[in-house]
Design an enzyme around this catalytic site. Structure first.
Site, mmCIF file in Angstrom:
data_model
loop_
_atom_site.group_PDB
_atom_site.id
_atom_site.type_symbol
_atom_site.label_atom_id
_atom_site.label_comp_id
_atom_site.label_asym_id
_atom_site.label_seq_id
_atom_site.Cartn_x
_atom_site.Cartn_y
_atom_site.Cartn_z
ATOM 1 N N SER A 127 0.898 -1.090 0.090
ATOM 2 C CA SER A 127 -0.052 0.019 -0.092
ATOM 3 C C SER A 127 0.954 1.205 0.087
ATOM 4 C CB SER A 127 -0.799 0.049 1.317
ATOM 5 O OG SER A 127 -1.645 -1.112 1.622
ATOM 6 N N GLU A 160 -6.004 -1.350 -7.931
ATOM 7 C CA GLU A 160 -5.077 -0.481 -8.313
ATOM 8 C C GLU A 160 -3.864 -0.902 -8.796
ATOM 9 O OE1 GLU A 160 -6.348 3.463 -5.564
ATOM 10 O OE2 GLU A 160 -5.072 2.108 -4.744
HETATM 11 N N1 LIG Z 1 -3.822 -5.625 5.669
HETATM 12 C C1 LIG Z 1 -4.275 -4.665 4.920
HETATM 13 O O1 LIG Z 1 -5.390 -4.139 4.728
HETATM 14 C C2 LIG Z 1 -3.541 -4.505 3.380
HETATM 15 C C3 LIG Z 1 -4.253 -3.833 2.280
HETATM 16 C C4 LIG Z 1 -3.568 -3.841 1.223
HETATM 17 C C5 LIG Z 1 -2.367 -3.906 0.935
HETATM 18 N N2 LIG Z 1 -1.717 -4.451 1.855
HETATM 19 C C6 LIG Z 1 -0.270 -4.838 1.754
HETATM 20 O O2 LIG Z 1 0.000 -6.227 1.780
HETATM 21 C C7 LIG Z 1 1.233 -6.997 2.174
HETATM 22 C C8 LIG Z 1 0.911 -8.006 3.003
HETATM 23 O O3 LIG Z 1 0.107 -7.321 4.131
HETATM 24 P P1 LIG Z 1 -0.766 -8.628 5.389
HETATM 25 O O4 LIG Z 1 -1.644 -7.671 5.823
HETATM 26 O O5 LIG Z 1 -1.192 -9.751 4.436
HETATM 27 O O6 LIG Z 1 0.561 -8.900 6.071
HETATM 28 P P2 LIG Z 1 0.420 -10.437 7.135
HETATM 29 O O7 LIG Z 1 1.511 -10.020 8.106
HETATM 30 O O8 LIG Z 1 -0.649 -10.806 7.270
HETATM 31 O O9 LIG Z 1 1.435 -11.335 6.057
HETATM 32 C C9 LIG Z 1 2.670 -11.474 5.598
HETATM 33 C C10 LIG Z 1 3.154 -12.713 5.289
HETATM 34 O O10 LIG Z 1 4.365 -12.698 4.606
HETATM 35 C C11 LIG Z 1 5.147 -13.668 5.028
HETATM 36 N N3 LIG Z 1 6.569 -13.332 4.671
HETATM 37 C C12 LIG Z 1 7.485 -12.753 5.405
HETATM 38 N N4 LIG Z 1 8.619 -12.704 4.782
HETATM 39 C C13 LIG Z 1 8.565 -13.575 3.799
HETATM 40 C C14 LIG Z 1 9.668 -13.822 2.793
HETATM 41 N N5 LIG Z 1 10.710 -13.491 2.838
HETATM 42 N N6 LIG Z 1 9.118 -14.700 1.881
HETATM 43 C C15 LIG Z 1 7.695 -15.079 1.926
HETATM 44 N N7 LIG Z 1 6.882 -14.685 2.748
HETATM 45 C C16 LIG Z 1 7.210 -13.843 3.859
HETATM 46 C C17 LIG Z 1 4.823 -13.899 6.604
HETATM 47 O O11 LIG Z 1 5.069 -15.052 7.011
HETATM 48 C C18 LIG Z 1 3.346 -13.414 6.504
HETATM 49 O O12 LIG Z 1 2.530 -14.711 6.252
HETATM 50 C C19 LIG Z 1 1.814 -5.473 2.606
HETATM 51 O O13 LIG Z 1 2.772 -5.246 1.907
HETATM 52 C C20 LIG Z 1 0.736 -4.590 2.970
HETATM 53 O O14 LIG Z 1 1.089 -3.289 2.875
HETATM 54 C C21 LIG Z 1 -2.196 -4.749 3.205
#
Ligand SMILES: NC(=O)c1ccc[n+]([C@@H]2O[C@H](COP(=O)([O-])OP(=O)(O)OC[C@H]3O[C@@H](n4cnc5c(N)ncnc54)[C@H](O)[C@@H]3O)[C@@H](O)[C@H]2O)c1
Length: 294
Positions: A127, A160
């Site tokens: 994001s 997006e």
């Molecule tokens: N949560 C939201 O509302 C939202 C909305 C839009 C975008 N995002 C974006 O999505 C992304 C993920 O967010 P999330 O809320 O799912 O986070 P999350 O913490 O739930 O999930 C992240 C995952 O990445 C894994 N991970 C960490 N290092 C890794 C690696 N080197 N290789 C593979 N996997 C790895 C972790 O084990 C975890 O399962 C972020 O960049 C965030 O900005 C989040």
């Protein structure tokens, strides 16, 4: 280069977003027959995602949204694994959804870009991190962009696509086709800008709502009612902030201000006050509204 034909999808990072993005591709793209890999480097995350996917599909069948046969097909096409390298080598499109850390994203996407085909689309779901900050870590960055889903990704239709200066129009077009094929609505953001479009508009609304409250123009409830009953917002800005977290609003605006130095990007004084009191919204039982009695 012709339009990339997408058959195999790899979602990297099986957290909250990755799970739902991968399931969206397998479930809503089931008529396209996509094979979807959902990968995580942590075994516990792989296990958790597999359990979630199983229960989610069972729930859909129980609610008669899909047949058992469809659920079985989706489950067969959705491969949840720790083997990122194998998935990357097969993938026509990769969507990275790992933790929000620049160095981790650079590492993951750089590594994947060296394993996949030269025309495999590479998207980051971040994001906040624009793909320009990843481009020099990635091989052939013309196929790299932000592919930004909204939470919960199984429900929210907007995606997006943010075109960086390095991103080719062909890559944007191919990503757009893929996003439409899984029943979502892509928009193209032609320039990188913090917050992209939807979150910026949302932030501007929240900011105006806080400013009206600060000036004593109307109450929290009445400002929410104005948006809900007069503008048909599903939820007023204060109720929404309580749901997403006033702390999140605070941090995002502090980061934005640190980035731009623009006074207008600072968190509202009322948000700062709530933040200092630890009143973050629903998660603390109190925010703009009181949830403790409910
Ligand atoms: N949560 C939201 O509302 C939202 C909305 C839009 C975008 N995002 C974006 O999505 C992304 C993920 O967010 P999330 O809320 O799912 O986070 P999350 O913490 O739930 O999930 C992240 C995952 O990445 C894994 N991970 C960490 N290092 C890794 C690696 N080197 N290789 C593979 N996997 C790895 C972790 O084990 C975890 O399962 C972020 O960049 C965030 O900005 C989040």
């Amino acid at each position: 280069m012709g339009m990339k034909q997408i058959k195999t999808v790899a979602v990297i990072g099986a957290g909250a977003m990755g799970q739902q993005i991968a399931m969206s591709a397998a479930l809503y793209g089931r008529n396209c027959g996509y094979r979807v890999f959902l990968c995580d480097s942590f075994p516990a995350a792989v296990e958790k995602a597999a359990k979630w996917a199983k229960e989610y599909l069972e729930g859909r069948v129980a609610k008669q949204r899909i047949t058992q046969e469809e659920a079985d097909t989706v489950a067969e096409n959705l491969i949840i694994t720790q083997d990122i390298d194998h998935a990357a080598a097969q993938a026509d499109i990769v969507i990275e959804a790992v933790i929000e850390k620049l160095e981790v994203k650079r590492e993951v996407l750089g590594h994947i870009s060296r394993l996949c085909a030269a025309d495999t689309i590479l998207g980051t779901n971040s994001s906040n991190i624009v793909s320009s900050k990843l481009a020099d870590a990635v091989e052939d960055p013309y196929r790299l962009m932000n592919i930004h889903f909204f939470n919960p990704a199984l429900v929210m239709q907007l995606v997006e696509l943010v075109k960086g200066p390095h991103t080719s129009q062909e890559a944007i077009d191919a990503a757009g086709m893929f996003i439409r094929s899984i029943g979502k609505s892509p928009i193209v953001i032609r320039k990188e800008i913090p917050g992209f479009v939807a979150n910026r508009i949302n932030a501007a609304v929240a900011n105006e709502a806080c400013s009206l409250l600060e000036k004593g123009v109307a109450s929290v409830e009445d400002i929410d009612t104005a948006c809900e009953k007069g503008l048909n917002y599903p939820m007023g800005p204060f109720r929404l902030m309580d749901l997403t977290g006033i702390d999140v609003n605070y941090y995002v605006r502090c980061d934005r201000y640190a980035d731009t130095g623009d006074e207008r990007d600072k968190p509202s004084p009322l948000v700062v006050e709530k933040f200092k009191k630890g009143e973050f919204g629903r998660k603390t039982g109190k925010g703009w509204y009181d949830y403790s009695t409910k």
